[in-house]
Design a protein around this motif. Structure first.
Motif, PDB file in Angstrom:
ATOM      1  N   MET A  43       0.840  -1.162   0.000  1.00  0.00           N
ATOM      2  CA  MET A  43       0.000   0.000   0.000  1.00  0.00           C
ATOM      3  C   MET A  43       0.896   1.239   0.000  1.00  0.00           C
ATOM      4  SD  MET A  43      -2.532   1.438   3.017  1.00  0.00           S
ATOM      5  CE  MET A  43      -2.485  -0.069   3.878  1.00  0.00           C
ATOM      6  N   THR A  44       0.474   2.274  -0.662  1.00  0.00           N
ATOM      7  CA  THR A  44       1.230   3.522  -0.698  1.00  0.00           C
ATOM      8  C   THR A  44       0.543   4.541   0.193  1.00  0.00           C
ATOM      9  OG1 THR A  44       1.962   3.065  -2.931  1.00  0.00           O
ATOM     10  CG2 THR A  44       2.154   5.328  -2.183  1.00  0.00           C
ATOM     11  N   GLY A  45       1.339   5.192   1.041  1.00  0.00           N
ATOM     12  CA  GLY A  45       0.797   6.163   1.982  1.00  0.00           C
ATOM     13  C   GLY A  45       0.536   7.518   1.345  1.00  0.00           C
ATOM     14  N   ARG A  46       0.030   8.432   2.169  1.00  0.00           N
ATOM     15  CA  ARG A  46      -0.315   9.767   1.693  1.00  0.00           C
ATOM     16  C   ARG A  46       0.875  10.525   1.134  1.00  0.00           C
ATOM     17  NH1 ARG A  46      -3.198  10.338   7.177  1.00  0.00           N
ATOM     18  NH2 ARG A  46      -1.026  10.190   7.674  1.00  0.00           N
ATOM     19  N   ASP A  47       2.056  10.281   1.659  1.00  0.00           N
ATOM     20  CA  ASP A  47       3.228  11.023   1.198  1.00  0.00           C
ATOM     21  C   ASP A  47       3.996  10.288   0.106  1.00  0.00           C
ATOM     22  OD1 ASP A  47       4.241   9.013   2.699  1.00  0.00           O
ATOM     23  OD2 ASP A  47       5.363  10.272   4.088  1.00  0.00           O
ATOM     24  N   GLY A  48       3.394   9.249  -0.481  1.00  0.00           N
ATOM     25  CA  GLY A  48       4.006   8.544  -1.593  1.00  0.00           C
ATOM     26  C   GLY A  48       4.907   7.390  -1.182  1.00  0.00           C
ATOM     27  N   ARG A  49       5.142   7.184   0.098  1.00  0.00           N
ATOM     28  CA  ARG A  49       5.995   6.070   0.510  1.00  0.00           C
ATOM     29  C   ARG A  49       5.149   4.817   0.682  1.00  0.00           C
ATOM     30  NH1 ARG A  49       7.060   8.374   6.412  1.00  0.00           N
ATOM     31  NH2 ARG A  49       5.082   7.784   7.315  1.00  0.00           N
ATOM     32  N   ASP A  50       5.807   3.677   0.610  1.00  0.00           N
ATOM     33  CA  ASP A  50       5.109   2.413   0.834  1.00  0.00           C
ATOM     34  C   ASP A  50       4.880   2.261   2.324  1.00  0.00           C
ATOM     35  OD1 ASP A  50       4.954   1.402  -1.817  1.00  0.00           O
ATOM     36  OD2 ASP A  50       7.100   1.014  -1.738  1.00  0.00           O
ATOM     37  N   GLU A  51       3.628   2.013   2.705  1.00  0.00           N
ATOM     38  CA  GLU A  51       3.328   1.760   4.107  1.00  0.00           C
ATOM     39  C   GLU A  51       2.178   0.776   4.221  1.00  0.00           C
ATOM     40  OE1 GLU A  51       0.414   5.120   5.920  1.00  0.00           O
ATOM     41  OE2 GLU A  51       2.476   5.766   5.637  1.00  0.00           O
ATOM     42  N   TRP A  52       2.175   0.060   5.329  1.00  0.00           N
ATOM     43  CA  TRP A  52       1.169  -0.955   5.601  1.00  0.00           C
ATOM     44  C   TRP A  52       0.596  -0.690   6.980  1.00  0.00           C
ATOM     45  CZ3 TRP A  52       5.860  -1.329   3.435  1.00  0.00           C
ATOM     46  CH2 TRP A  52       5.935  -1.848   2.144  1.00  0.00           C
ATOM     47  N   SER A  53      -0.691  -0.924   7.123  1.00  0.00           N
ATOM     48  CA  SER A  53      -1.367  -0.719   8.395  1.00  0.00           C
ATOM     49  C   SER A  53      -1.907  -2.056   8.882  1.00  0.00           C
ATOM     50  CB  SER A  53      -2.510   0.285   8.207  1.00  0.00           C
ATOM     51  OG  SER A  53      -3.176   0.509   9.420  1.00  0.00           O
ATOM     52  N   VAL A  54      -1.676  -2.345  10.156  1.00  0.00           N
ATOM     53  CA  VAL A  54      -2.136  -3.586  10.764  1.00  0.00           C
ATOM     54  C   VAL A  54      -3.022  -3.230  11.949  1.00  0.00           C
ATOM     55  CG1 VAL A  54      -1.426  -5.711  11.919  1.00  0.00           C
ATOM     56  CG2 VAL A  54      -0.018  -4.770  10.079  1.00  0.00           C
ATOM     57  N   GLY A  55      -4.252  -3.698  11.938  1.00  0.00           N
ATOM     58  CA  GLY A  55      -5.160  -3.437  13.046  1.00  0.00           C
ATOM     59  C   GLY A  55      -4.709  -4.150  14.306  1.00  0.00           C
ATOM     60  N   CYS A  56      -4.966  -3.529  15.450  1.00  0.00           N
ATOM     61  CA  CYS A  56      -4.651  -4.115  16.741  1.00  0.00           C
ATOM     62  C   CYS A  56      -5.586  -3.489  17.764  1.00  0.00           C
ATOM     63  CB  CYS A  56      -3.185  -3.905  17.109  1.00  0.00           C
ATOM     64  SG  CYS A  56      -2.715  -2.173  17.361  1.00  0.00           S
ATOM     65  N   ARG A  57      -5.363  -3.770  19.009  1.00  0.00           N
ATOM     66  CA  ARG A  57      -6.097  -3.150  20.114  1.00  0.00           C
ATOM     67  C   ARG A  57      -5.082  -2.668  21.140  1.00  0.00           C
ATOM     68  NH1 ARG A  57     -11.620  -3.488  19.671  1.00  0.00           N
ATOM     69  NH2 ARG A  57     -12.282  -5.116  18.249  1.00  0.00           N
ATOM     70  N   ASP A  58      -5.466  -1.655  21.907  1.00  0.00           N
ATOM     71  CA  ASP A  58      -4.602  -1.228  22.999  1.00  0.00           C
ATOM     72  C   ASP A  58      -5.002  -2.017  24.246  1.00  0.00           C
ATOM     73  OD1 ASP A  58      -6.897  -0.016  24.024  1.00  0.00           O
ATOM     74  OD2 ASP A  58      -6.240   2.019  23.547  1.00  0.00           O
ATOM     75  N   LEU A  59      -4.354  -1.736  25.367  1.00  0.00           N
ATOM     76  CA  LEU A  59      -4.623  -2.502  26.586  1.00  0.00           C
ATOM     77  C   LEU A  59      -6.050  -2.317  27.092  1.00  0.00           C
ATOM     78  CD1 LEU A  59      -1.246  -2.094  28.475  1.00  0.00           C
ATOM     79  CD2 LEU A  59      -2.121  -4.123  27.326  1.00  0.00           C
ATOM     80  N   ALA A  60      -6.692  -1.220  26.721  1.00  0.00           N
ATOM     81  CA  ALA A  60      -8.082  -0.968  27.117  1.00  0.00           C
ATOM     82  C   ALA A  60      -9.072  -1.591  26.136  1.00  0.00           C
ATOM     83  CB  ALA A  60      -8.333   0.533  27.224  1.00  0.00           C
ATOM     84  N   GLY A  61      -8.581  -2.251  25.094  1.00  0.00           N
ATOM     85  CA  GLY A  61      -9.447  -2.907  24.121  1.00  0.00           C
ATOM     86  C   GLY A  61      -9.915  -2.022  22.981  1.00  0.00           C
ATOM     87  N   ARG A  62      -9.408  -0.784  22.902  1.00  0.00           N
ATOM     88  CA  ARG A  62      -9.808   0.118  21.804  1.00  0.00           C
ATOM     89  C   ARG A  62      -9.060  -0.255  20.534  1.00  0.00           C
ATOM     90  NH1 ARG A  62      -8.608   4.838  25.915  1.00  0.00           N
ATOM     91  NH2 ARG A  62      -6.620   3.821  25.569  1.00  0.00           N
ATOM     92  N   ARG A  63      -9.732  -0.084  19.393  1.00  0.00           N
ATOM     93  CA  ARG A  63      -9.093  -0.363  18.097  1.00  0.00           C
ATOM     94  C   ARG A  63      -8.002   0.659  17.828  1.00  0.00           C
ATOM     95  NH1 ARG A  63     -11.574  -3.866  14.558  1.00  0.00           N
ATOM     96  NH2 ARG A  63     -13.565  -4.655  15.292  1.00  0.00           N
ATOM     97  N   ARG A  64      -6.865   0.177  17.393  1.00  0.00           N
ATOM     98  CA  ARG A  64      -5.717   1.003  17.033  1.00  0.00           C
ATOM     99  C   ARG A  64      -5.077   0.393  15.795  1.00  0.00           C
ATOM    100  NH1 ARG A  64      -7.714   4.608  19.802  1.00  0.00           N
ATOM    101  NH2 ARG A  64      -7.043   5.046  21.906  1.00  0.00           N
ATOM    102  N   ASP A  65      -4.037   1.044  15.285  1.00  0.00           N
ATOM    103  CA  ASP A  65      -3.297   0.533  14.133  1.00  0.00           C
ATOM    104  C   ASP A  65      -1.803   0.597  14.401  1.00  0.00           C
ATOM    105  OD1 ASP A  65      -5.280  -0.078  12.088  1.00  0.00           O
ATOM    106  OD2 ASP A  65      -5.712   2.070  12.117  1.00  0.00           O
TER     107      ASP A  65
END
Length: 74
Positions: A1-23
Motif C-alpha cells: 500500500m502507498t501512503g499519503r506522502d508517496g511512501r510504501d506503508e502498511w497498516s495492521v489493526g490491533c487493540r490497545d490494553l483498554a481494548g480500543r481499536r488502534r493501528d
C-alpha cells in the motif's frame, strides 16, 4: 500500500490494553530501515490473525526495500 506522502506503508489493526481499536504502521524509512509505528503512548495487543498480518506487512516492506530502483532515462 502507498501512503499519503508517496511512501510504501502498511497498516495492521490491533487493540490497545483498554481494548480500543488502534493501528500499527509499517514503512520503509529513508535510511533503508523498517519502521514500526505503534499507537502513541500505548501497547499494541495482537491476536493470532493480527500477528500474521504484521508478519506479512514486515515481509512486504523488506521486499519493497530490496527491490531495485526503477531506471529512468535512456
Amino acid at each position: 500500500m502507498t501512503g499519503r506522502d508517496g511512501r510504501d506503508e502498511w497498516s495492521v489493526g490491533c487493540r490497545d490494553l483498554a481494548g480500543r481499536r488502534r493501528d500499527l504502521t509499517v514503512f520503509v524509512g529513508t535510511d533503508d530501515k523498517i519502521v514500526l509505528v505503534a499507537p502513541p503512548g500505548e501497547a499494541a495487543v495482537l491476536g493470532p490473525l493480527e500477528v500474521g498480518r504484521l508478519r506479512a506487512a514486515l515481509r512486504d516492506a523488506v521486499v519493497t526495500m530490496a527491490a531495485p530502483a526503477p531506471r529512468t532515462g535512456t
